[in-house]
Design an enzyme around this catalytic site. Sequence first.
Site, PDB file in Angstrom:
ATOM      1  N   CYS A   1       0.860  -1.184   0.000  1.00 35.00           N
ATOM      2  CA  CYS A   1       0.000   0.000   0.000  1.00 35.00           C
ATOM      3  C   CYS A   1       0.897   1.234   0.000  1.00 35.00           C
ATOM      4  O   CYS A   1       1.731   1.397   0.893  1.00 35.00           O
ATOM      5  CB  CYS A   1      -0.916  -0.005   1.222  1.00 35.00           C
ATOM      6  SG  CYS A   1      -1.864   1.525   1.395  1.00 35.00           S
TER       7      CYS A   1
ATOM      8  N   CYS B   1     -11.608  17.783  11.620  1.00 33.11           N
ATOM      9  CA  CYS B   1     -11.394  16.864  10.492  1.00 33.11           C
ATOM     10  C   CYS B   1     -12.518  16.998   9.469  1.00 33.11           C
ATOM     11  O   CYS B   1     -12.589  16.217   8.517  1.00 33.11           O
ATOM     12  CB  CYS B   1     -11.301  15.422  10.997  1.00 33.11           C
ATOM     13  SG  CYS B   1     -12.772  14.858  11.890  1.00 33.11           S
TER      14      CYS B   1
END
Length: 457
Positions: free
Chosen positions: A165, A414
Amino acid sequence: MPKIKPPVRPGQKITLTISGQSHTGDGVGKYKGFTIFVPMAVAGEQVEAKVTQVKKTYAHARLKQLVEVSPERVDVPCPVFQRCGGCQIQHISYSAQLESKRQQVMDAFARIGGLDHVKVHPVLGMKDPWNYRNKAQVPFGGSNGQIQAGFYAVGSHEIVEFDHCMIQQPENDRVLQQVKELVNELAIPPYDEKQHRGVLRHVMVRTGVHTGEMMVVLVTKGPHLPQKKRLVKEMRERVSGLVSLIQNIQPKRTNVVLGKENRILWGEPVIHDKIGHVLFSISPHSFFQINPEQTEVLYDQVRKMANLTGEETVIDAYCGIGTIGLYLAKDAARVLGVESISQAVEDARNNARLNGIKNSFFEAGLAETVMSRWAGEGVQPDVIIVDPPRKGCATQLLDAVVKMAPQRLVYVSCNPATLARDAAYLKERDYEIRNVQPVDMFPHTSHVECCALVERK
């Protein structure tokens, strides 16, 4: 007033110009004045697309062909990017990603908060925006006796396997492959979520980037773990840096990865890592920022906006394991933290002891409830820090902030949409948002973190 009929229908092929990126990373354009979202399209491109879904005020379409290509479109290094749900915008140059995220924040303040005058600084990005995640959480499945491990495909629970990844710490990838090989060798049955049977549901790997310590958590459906002794022996031999090997039991039919019960198979119950000068102990359930390099960048912005002299009382609301409060403690007279998860509060207290920090106090409870009580008791903070979940701050908490009347509020967010909403609420109560500093905590995804300074008029 007559209803306006959408100018498109499912299956229709259209040509449109992409004017920007949405908060999910999709390209956004207009067709006959009607908003169309096109995944994988880039701002500045002209595309041919096929409409897939039509709503009252917008539609979704699938990219069929690029008529004009944006200079910001780049080749994607990840072989599973278009199938995996982990990243959304790898196909856009990093400089354009940062500008798009800044625009996302400005749009939220203008449209949701009605605050189009707010100064939003350029996004603070990474020099090397790869291999940054210190935690991997990977579902395990399988068929015909062969184990599968990977991330879920977009909008589904189909497992997309990968060898590497691009946004994970390489050590996490290495350990996940080792666990997968070992589980295959020992024939430990993977979990079948449709049948709700099997053993291994997820594997979580956490890496202490500054300490080299590693935690592996095996999430199982029940307490039984076949071949446990051999599994532990092989893991100890194969995984360098392993400090903590834990079995977590999640018996429920749920998308929540971790259950409540942890069993130590070998080693310690926690690992350690640092943010700046502060050392933290991290358990399987601890919320700890996944990008350690950018976390320090973000917390330095918090410190700058808090503008502490050493005389102030600081409240750290939604404090988690105490990361922000303890990071600022040396610059304040005292820090009061509040968090709803009691285990996180215990972790915060342990982290204070671990660092010899004696001017901090942490209380378990809903932030809005505890803050309201503190306000009633006459607590008068000079600075309040809030770092709420995506849904933003509870109105009751914002009312407590206004009642306490601190000179400064530093809002860590966020979600630009709820930050803008809360900033508008505070503006009506004599608190003015001065500036916003976005930080790119999650390169190649559509997410953006913000730090905002709000001051009493």
